[in-house]
Design an enzyme around this catalytic site. Structure first.
Site, mmCIF file in Angstrom:
data_model
loop_
_atom_site.group_PDB
_atom_site.id
_atom_site.type_symbol
_atom_site.label_atom_id
_atom_site.label_comp_id
_atom_site.label_asym_id
_atom_site.label_seq_id
_atom_site.Cartn_x
_atom_site.Cartn_y
_atom_site.Cartn_z
ATOM 1 N N HIS A 64 0.829 -1.208 0.000
ATOM 2 C CA HIS A 64 0.000 0.000 0.000
ATOM 3 C C HIS A 64 0.869 1.266 0.000
ATOM 4 C CE1 HIS A 64 -3.366 2.411 2.267
ATOM 5 N NE2 HIS A 64 -3.226 2.789 1.017
ATOM 6 N N GLU B 50 2.360 1.614 -3.347
ATOM 7 C CA GLU B 50 1.384 2.161 -4.299
ATOM 8 C C GLU B 50 1.355 3.692 -4.205
ATOM 9 O OE1 GLU B 50 -2.703 3.743 -3.889
ATOM 10 O OE2 GLU B 50 -2.873 1.645 -3.230
ATOM 11 N N HIS B 51 1.431 4.215 -2.979
ATOM 12 C CA HIS B 51 1.438 5.673 -2.819
ATOM 13 C C HIS B 51 2.755 6.283 -3.303
ATOM 14 C CE1 HIS B 51 -2.064 6.791 -0.057
ATOM 15 N NE2 HIS B 51 -2.232 5.501 -0.281
HETATM 16 ZN ZN LIG Z 1 -4.085 4.661 0.168
#
Ligand SMILES: [Zn+2]
Length: 1026
Positions: free
Chosen positions: A102, A105-106
């Site tokens: 996550h 992803e950022h």
């Molecule tokens: Zn997020």
């Protein structure tokens, strides 16, 4: 941007595709026919074609390829739809809960080799006409999709996405900003205490404050305890601070590699160009690796397990004494077996969906709980699917009873099977879903194939829905006990099942806070003075970087001149049926008819208004005519694509204190079922059933639970609605219908021991609302079907003529506006006006059981047709991108924040999942100062224009063409002049509107915050506390 695919919103996820035959762009040879000419074995730009398959049901041609050098997989769906989509999907299988996929992803979206500027992803939102841009982290993959209708834009976005995914900078500073960091609470003060900060850290704290989300996470972790599904891919807030920057980079190197990637493209743009660009800009620079990311099968348990977890108490729970959740989850088969997956998802619908299903009868109707548990039904988002069944909002003492009912119901199903008509209704639903044309078909397709393809299932096989439905029918013919045998095998005889209960703990939030404090102390404990100094300096560096004006010139961009100067006109024609005005719009609806009726609220007594949302939600669910509610539900499924009713508050386009109020009836059906659909509406008009108190109680309870659960997702919407409450008459009604007032009203109703007063109220509302005297209709259908629909509609009006009654409006200030602007004396809409309305300032604080805030400030400005409206729209977009995003998200650590201009003339600031409260309110004010100072460039204005136009020009599905005009009276001509005003907005007009409407002293505004206990606000007498 984190999506748990096992999201509670995706209950009943068995088919989420929507057919779309629409040709947005006419071509001599269609994209799908051209794609049929590819040959297996053919080499194109480093790829080899593996398979070419026509999928006539979905009007597309699927082309499967592999990349020769790296083994990357590729699927192209050629279809005559100009809303082209790209997505790249990586198999990300973390083995700890630090949230590494996550956070990755950022951070990959924070700058890349070719596009090293900060946050190119957010910047592209303003340099493109994209119809969708996002990124998702699921339990076992991460996906980066975008869509656009513009070919040049597609190339630009593709270039930015490829570079972000395969060549990100992954700077240490990006990791601190997006992941986690220790920082002084006030970064400019080295003596302020050290705290945890970071976008994902706060996002996940927010996510886990939602009990439904929390429960879903526990179920998955515990049902699949042996590999990647046992951890939290989004990040467990207290595990996030264990992640290091080095680990993040290592995870990228092994997972974001073409050998671990699946590419998907969709639409009418030529495949060769995509392949060439992907090969040149990314894949040619890699060699094949063995990514070793497969998820092994979960070893089966030899005996069932039970477990228990706790959560925070819910202040808005309909019944505070009933806050337990209990659910039994079963491990099913591998999702790559497409037919078995379809069978189990259909079976799941038959078991739990609608009032005729066995579990609805055995669990919901006895009112043991308020609704099914948040995790319910078939879930194919993990390598092996699961099925869950249980209740939320139940008392602890009912635990054994619920377990008993679940196993008894399964035995009953094995014994009795399902009625044939219910199976037919379900297959009818699939037919409708395949024919219904949505505007985001590419995206639905990408998500539909993602999970199975992620585990090497065949995505093309998944698309052959009709073949699988035929196979399903045959299986039923050959073995009448086909479904019962499945239930026996997967449920009764399955020892891999988990019974998980959840109960509230009064001290839950306190324990969480203590655990966070302990973690913080662990991290701080060993720090030397020089470490602390370094933390302080790094904090300042980050602040400086965030405050620096950014050069985005490396990024590709469309120009304002790439935007179409005019809009296409949607022809509609007006007619009547039994004196009721009807708008007809001919559309390529692929054999479906869409019907709407808008019914005015003007004659309804004021004291009944709070009940209107409930009236809408129960009207189609309590039975009508000769049908009890079960039979009605069956007929709805068998004959229509659904019938729904919703409240409408429609601001006038010229006057802020004028609006239309009503309810909208909506339904769709296959052409062959048109008479049945109108018969169902006639029965509702003539003899709706409101007399079954037991049924009403179930519906009230479910509505109250649904509203209470929705607040932690849409808190910013509730804050905005509340902030606008005292600014316009329409704003006031919005709050009554869909704000915190409504949430509390339904909660009170759910707690009432006796609903007879409500039962007497519903027929009174019906008399006022289902009255052909204050109604207008709209039909969208194929040209061939219009005249038949008109005849049927005429009959319908005859059937319901007895309901027609001329009634006086409650309020006297009614304005008539002609439906056809060229025909002043023709049929009209009746708007309510309150010329003496006094807007007033109000600051409201709702204390909520969340650790984060939702904040809004609304300012009364001008209506849609006003000269300055366009400038305010561009200003809101520009302030969001150039100022508020940086202050509220990057510096403040909120998940999101910005400004928007609403059709009702309210300019709204908002923040989403925000650790700050009053600091964000001052960021809003500083945003206004920034705008007034005029420190923005022509480039900034152009970017804001592109961004506004990409929303204005978003594709509209055939079902919805002409409906904006039908509801609001905003014609294509009015839209065109708004368009011209948007083009004309310049630096001067932006500074001017910022001063005139938003400056302190100029404005009338409302403020609302939903958030945790707040001492500063408690002490400040200017706030109203709720
Ligand atoms: Zn997020």
């Amino acid at each position: 941007m984190f999506r748990q695919t096992r999201a509670v919103l995706q209950k009943l996820r068995y088919v989420r595709f929507n057919g779309q035959q629409q040709t947005w762009r006419q071509r001599s040879t269609s994209a799908k026919e051209k794609a049929l000419q590819y040959q297996p074995g053919q080499k194109i730009h480093g790829f080899t074609v593996r398979e070419v398959v026509a999928v006539p049901d979905l009007f597309l041609t699927a082309v499967k390829l592999t990349h020769d050098k790296t083994g990357a997989q590729y699927l192209h769906a050629a279809r005559d739809d100009s809303n082209n989509l790209f997505s790249v999907q990586l198999r990300t299988t973390p083995m700890d809960s630090t949230g590494v996929p996550h956070i990755l992803e950022h951070t990959v979206l924070c700058g890349s080799e070719k596009y090293p500027c900060r946050d190119p992803f957010f910047k592209m939102l303003n340099r493109s006409l994209s119809t969708f841009m996002n990124a998702f982290t699921a339990s076992d993959y991460t996906m980066y999709p975008f869509s656009t209708q513009n070919g040049k834009d597609f190339q630009n976005l593709l270039s930015v996405y490829l570079d972000a995914v395969f060549f990100p900078c992954l700077r240490e500073q990006d990791f601190w900003q997006e992941g986690w960091r220790l920082e002084n609470e006030d970064p400019t003060n080295p003596d302020s205490p050290l705290v945890f900060k970071g976008v994902v850290f706060n996002e996940m704290k927010g996510a886990f404050s939602d009990n439904e989300r929390l429960y879903a996470q526990h179920v998955q972790n515990k049902l699949y305890p042996d590999h990647t599904y046992s951890v939290v891919s989004g990040g467990e807030p207290l595990a996030i601070p264990d992640l290091t920057w080095e680990e993040l980079k290592r995870f990228h190197a092994t997972h974001y590699h073409p050998s671990n990637a699946r590419f998907f493209t969709y639409g009418d743009l030529p495949l060769e160009n995509h392949l060439k660009q992907i090969q040149e800009e990314a894949l040619s620079k890699f060699d094949r690796i063995d990514p070793n990311t497969e998820v092994p099968s979960q070893p089966h348990w030899t005996s069932p397990r039970e477990d228990h977890v706790t959560c925070s108490p819910d202040a808005l729970a309909p019944d505070p004494a009933k806050q337990n959740t209990l659910c039994v989850s079963y491990l099913l088969g591998d999702i790559t077996d497409t037919f078995e997956g379809l069978t189990l998802s259909l079976l799941s619908s038959l078991m739990i969906s609608g009032p005729n299903s066995p579990f609805y009868k055995s669990l919901i109707e006895p009112k043991i709980g308020s609704d099914f548990s948040s995790v319910v039904g078939y879930d194919g988002s993990t390598k092996e699917a699961s099925f869950s069944i249980g209740l939320q909002g139940m008392a602890e003492k009912d635990t054994e009873r619920v377990k008993q009912i679940i196993s008894q119901t399964i035995d009953d199903i094995i014994e009795n099977g399902f009625e044939e008509e219910r199976i037919e209704a379900l297959l009818h639903k699939i037919e409708i879903q395949m024919k219904h044309q949505s505007t985001n078909f590419g995206l639905s397709l990408a998500s539909y194939v993602a999970s199975s393809w992620n585990h090497d299932g065949d995505p093309v096989e998944l698309l052959r829905i009709s073949d699988n439905v035929t196979k399903f029918r045959r299986a039923l013919e050959e073995n009448p006990r086909f479904l019962q045998d499945k239930v026996k095998h997967y449920f009764r005889e399955n020892t891999h099942r988990l019974t998980l209960s959840m109960s509230p703990d009064e001290a839950y939030l306190e324990k969480q806070a203590q655990a966070e404090e302990k973690k913080l102390q662990e991290k701080i404990h060993g720090l030397s003075d020089s470490d602390r100094k370094e933390i302080y300096e790094k904090g300042l560096e980050l602040l400086a970087a965030q405050s620096k004006t950014q050069d985005a010139s490396c990024l590709p961009a469309l120009k304002v001149s790439d935007i179409e100067p005019t809009i296409p006109i949607t022809p509609v024609h007006l007619s009547t049926a039994g004196d009721v005005p009807v708008q007809y719009c001919e559309q390529p609806t692929n054999g479906l008819v869409y019907f709407r009726a808008m019914c005015s609220l003007n004659t309804l007594p004021e004291d009944l208004r709070l009940y209107v949302p409930l009236f809408c939600s129960v009207l189609t669910k309590m039975g009508c005519g000769n049908l009890d509610y079960r039979q009605q539900a069956q007929q709805l499924e068998l004959r229509t694509g659904g019938m729904s009713v919703s409240t409408q508050v429609i601001p006038d386009s010229t006057q802020l204190d004028t609006f239309e109020q009503g309810i909208l009836l909506f339904s769709s059906c296959l052409e062959r079922n048109l008479p049945h659909m109108f018969q169902l509406w006639s029965d509702l008009f003539n003899s709706p059933h409101f007399d079954n108190e037991e049924r009403l109680r179930v519906l009230v309870m479910m509505s109250a639970q649904e509203l209470a659960n929705g607040i932690s997702y849409s808190g910013h919407m509730y804050a905005m609605t509340r902030a606008g409450r005292h600014l316009t008459p329409a704003g006031d009604l919005q709050e009554t219908f869909g704000g915190m007032d409504q949430v509390k009203f339904l909660k009170r109703m759910a707690e009432m021991p006796d609903l007879s007063q409500v039962m007497r109220t519903l027929p009174r509302i019906k008399k006022h609302l289902l009255n052909p005297d204050n109604m207008r209709c709209a039909v969208n259908a194929t040209p061939q079907k219009i005249s038949d629909t008109a005849a049927q509609l005429e009959n319908f009006m005859k059937d319901v003529a007895a309901n027609r009654k001329e009634r006086k409006s409650i309020r006297t200030n009614i304005i008539r506006k002609p439906l056809d602007p060229l025909n002043e004396s023709g049929p009209s809409r009746k708007l309510l006006t309150e010329p003496h309305f006094q807007p007033c300032q109000m600051k409201t604080f709702f204390q909520m059981p969340f650790p984060v805030n939702f904040i809004s400030e609304c300012i009364r400005t001008v209506p849609f047709s006003h000269q300055d409206y366009a400038s305010l729209c561009i200003l809101a977009r520009m302030m969001t991108a150039k100022y508020l995003h940086g202050e509220i998200r990057e510096k403040g650590g909120a998940y999101g924040g910005g400004a928007r201009m609403g059709g009702g003339g309210l300019f709204s600031f908002y923040s989403y999942r925000d650790p700050n409260s009053t600091q964000t309110l001052s960021a809003f004010r500083k945003g206004v100062d920034w705008a007034k100072s005029g420190q923005f460039t022509q480039q900034d204005i152009d970017e804001a224009k592109l961004s506004v136009f990409s929303a204005v020009d978003a594709p509209v599905a055939p079902a919805n063409k002409g409906i904006g005009c039908f509801l609001s009276g905003i014609t294509d001509e009015m839209k065109q002049s708004y368009r011209e005003r948007l083009f004309a907005v310049d630096h001067k007009s932006l500074v001017d509107v910022a001063e005139r409407y938003l400056g302190v002293g100029q404005r009338t505004c409302g403020v609302a915050i939903l958030g945790p206990e707040n001492d500063a606000i408690k002490k400040d007498p200017s706030w109203v506390l709720k």
